[in-house]
Design an enzyme around this catalytic site. Structure first.
Site, PDB file in Angstrom:
ATOM      1  N   GLY A  74       0.809  -1.210   0.000  1.00 59.02           N
ATOM      2  CA  GLY A  74       0.000   0.000   0.000  1.00 59.02           C
ATOM      3  C   GLY A  74       0.846   1.266   0.000  1.00 59.02           C
ATOM      4  N   HIS A 208      -1.847  -7.744   2.647  1.00 57.83           N
ATOM      5  CA  HIS A 208      -1.849  -8.245   4.028  1.00 57.83           C
ATOM      6  C   HIS A 208      -2.990  -7.709   4.878  1.00 57.83           C
ATOM      7  CE1 HIS A 208       0.092  -4.854   6.454  1.00 57.83           C
ATOM      8  NE2 HIS A 208       0.367  -4.458   5.235  1.00 57.83           N
ATOM      9  N   CYS A 331       2.006   1.706  11.769  1.00 55.66           N
ATOM     10  CA  CYS A 331       3.193   2.301  11.175  1.00 55.66           C
ATOM     11  C   CYS A 331       3.752   3.410  12.058  1.00 55.66           C
ATOM     12  CB  CYS A 331       2.871   2.846   9.784  1.00 55.66           C
ATOM     13  SG  CYS A 331       1.838   1.734   8.830  1.00 55.66           S
TER      14      CYS A 331
HETATM   15  N1  PLP Z   1      -2.922   2.957   3.720  1.00 59.96           N
HETATM   16  C1  PLP Z   1      -3.640   2.575   4.794  1.00 59.96           C
HETATM   17  C2  PLP Z   1      -5.001   3.158   5.003  1.00 59.96           C
HETATM   18  C3  PLP Z   1      -3.110   1.642   5.692  1.00 59.96           C
HETATM   19  O1  PLP Z   1      -3.831   1.263   6.750  1.00 59.96           O
HETATM   20  C4  PLP Z   1      -1.809   1.117   5.449  1.00 59.96           C
HETATM   21  C5  PLP Z   1      -1.177   0.186   6.417  1.00 59.96           C
HETATM   22  O2  PLP Z   1      -1.359   0.273   7.607  1.00 59.96           O
HETATM   23  C6  PLP Z   1      -1.112   1.536   4.308  1.00 59.96           C
HETATM   24  C7  PLP Z   1      -1.707   2.460   3.467  1.00 59.96           C
HETATM   25  C8  PLP Z   1       0.249   0.997   3.983  1.00 59.96           C
HETATM   26  O3  PLP Z   1       0.137  -0.309   3.472  1.00 59.96           O
HETATM   27  P1  PLP Z   1       1.422  -1.302   3.496  1.00 59.96           P
HETATM   28  O4  PLP Z   1       1.536  -1.790   4.891  1.00 59.96           O
HETATM   29  O5  PLP Z   1       1.054  -2.376   2.523  1.00 59.96           O
HETATM   30  O6  PLP Z   1       2.592  -0.523   3.036  1.00 59.96           O
END
Ligand code: PLP
Length: 398
Positions: A74, A208, A331
């Site tokens: 993402g 995931h 994150c």
């Molecule tokens: N966008 C949203 C709304 C998310 O919740 C997340 C992950 O927590 C991401 C983007 C990022 O995705 P990835 O973990 O695949 O990099």
């Protein structure tokens, strides 16, 4: 003798366990060699698998197979959309919702601080549910006209689960000639998503979050979109995204989505029932708890404020009791910052530091929910005491 206590995992919005169908697809694909760009038989077989996965994703997400660009997840898909679409545009105004994920917000920030700083980035206010309203975009389009390059507005919020009416927000932006990106990472596999009906230029997803592997995702991108790459090399994906395609990853992602879509209706009913049971149970056990979000939202996310408690203390106390959850975006979980989503939705700083995200998924049971309700009462009481200690220390320092 060591005893193991059961872990009650209520952090599916951070990552959800791989579905057995996805594990089987991954294992099978990973046990054969082949780079999908090679011309020989093994390469052609790998290419066939990648194209089958692309077709399955396109079928479930309402786009054409040629509109699926595989990425490493993402974050990369959001970065590519925000930076790539803004850079290719003749306009300079980039608008992002205040409650977006950091992979969108920080990419927009980069457009100010990096790349010659040529963009005028506007942070769009959100309402008390954390969503951008169509009139906000209509007003901005009226103000800046053809300078509007890009609007980014997420489909479902990762902290409070609120769902945005993306088609309504996209309308005035597209009418003004701007691109629209939607981050659908939390929505795909959980609620129906149709790329064409949303009327956006691009949409991100991540395997995931719906039972596929970590480290693989996609950007759905309108065929007519003008976009610049953000990484360089072999141009394997539409000459836009370089790097050998993760063959087992995309095969497993498609298998996970296929299963998630087939189970979606019954799972949405089951999970919203469990979420309501959880929220009612917590309200009955912990006095003063406040529910965040509401209205049209994901079935599996509950976000609660525990006034006077530190969210981080609550997480550690719950972890010790075998309950795993988070304060918001995993994150940023290592950083003791108040939730930018709750702040944007109008919460005060104290409330934005006192919240928990409990997120349910396909493995969640009534026993998980009941164990969480039972653990939250004593945890909130102890965290309140810790919170008082913290604020006394804070007051002393100022
Ligand atoms: N966008 C949203 C709304 C998310 O919740 C997340 C992950 O927590 C991401 C983007 C990022 O995705 P990835 O973990 O695949 O990099």
């Amino acid at each position: 003798m060591r005893t193991t206590r059961p872990v009650h995992y209520l952090d599916h919005a951070a990552t959800t366990p791989m579905r057995p169908a996805a594990v089987a697809a991954y294992t099978e694909a990973a046990s054969t060699v082949g780079n999908a760009s090679s011309l020989h038989g093994s390469g052609r077989r790998a290419r066939r698998r990648v194209e089958e996965a692309r077709e399955l994703l396109a079928h479930h997400l309402g786009c054409r197979p040629s509109e699926v660009v595989f990425t490493s997840g993402g974050t990369e898909a959001d970065n590519l959309a925000v930076i790539g679409l803004a850079t290719a545009s003749s306009g300079d105004v980039v608008a992002v919702g205040a409650a977006e994920h950091h992979s969108v917000l920080d990419a927009a920030e980069h457009l100010i601080t990096g790349r010659g700083g040529r963009n005028d980035v506007r942070v769009l206010p959100v309402d008390s549910r954390g969503v951008v309203l169509a009139e906000t975009v209509r007003d901005l389009a009226g103000e800046v006209g053809p300078r509007l390059a890009l609007v980014a507005t997420m489909l479902a919020n990762n902290e409070i689960g609120s769902i945005t009416d993306v088609a309504a927000v996209a309308g005035p932006a597209r009418a003004a000639g701007a691109s629209v990106h939607t981050d659908a990472v939390q929505a795909v596999g959980h609620v129906p998503v149709d790329f064409e009906a949303l009327g956006v230029t691009s949409m991100s997803l991540s395997a995931h979050k719906f039972g596929g592997p970590l480290g693989v995702g996609a950007l759905l991108l309108d065929r007519g979109a003008e976009i610049e790459p953000i990484g360089f090399g072999g141009g394997q994906e539409r000459d836009l995204r370089s790097g050998s395609v993760d063959v087992p990853g995309v095969v497993a992602m498609a298998a996970a989505l296929d299963e998630a879509v087939r189970e979606m209706e019954s799972e949405a009913r089951r999970l919203s029932g469990l979420r309501d049971r959880l929220m009612e149970g917590v309200r009955a056990t912990v006095p003063g708890v406040i529910a965040n979000g509401g209205g049209d939202r994901l079935p599996g996310i509950a976000n609660l404020t525990f006034p006077g408690c530190s969210g981080e203390s609550l997480i550690l106390l719950l972890d010790a009791a075998g309950i795993e959850c988070s304060t918001g975006s995993a994150c940023t979980a290592g950083v003791a910052e108040p939730s930018h989503v709750l702040l944007a939705a109008g919460a005060g700083e104290a409330a934005a530091r006192s919240s928990l995200r409990l997120s349910l998924g396909y493995t969640t049971t009534e026993a998980d929910v009941d164990a969480t309700i039972a653990a939250l009462g004593p945890a909130a009481e102890r965290a309140r005491v810790a919170g008082l200690g913290l604020s006394r220390a804070g007051a002393g320092a100022s």
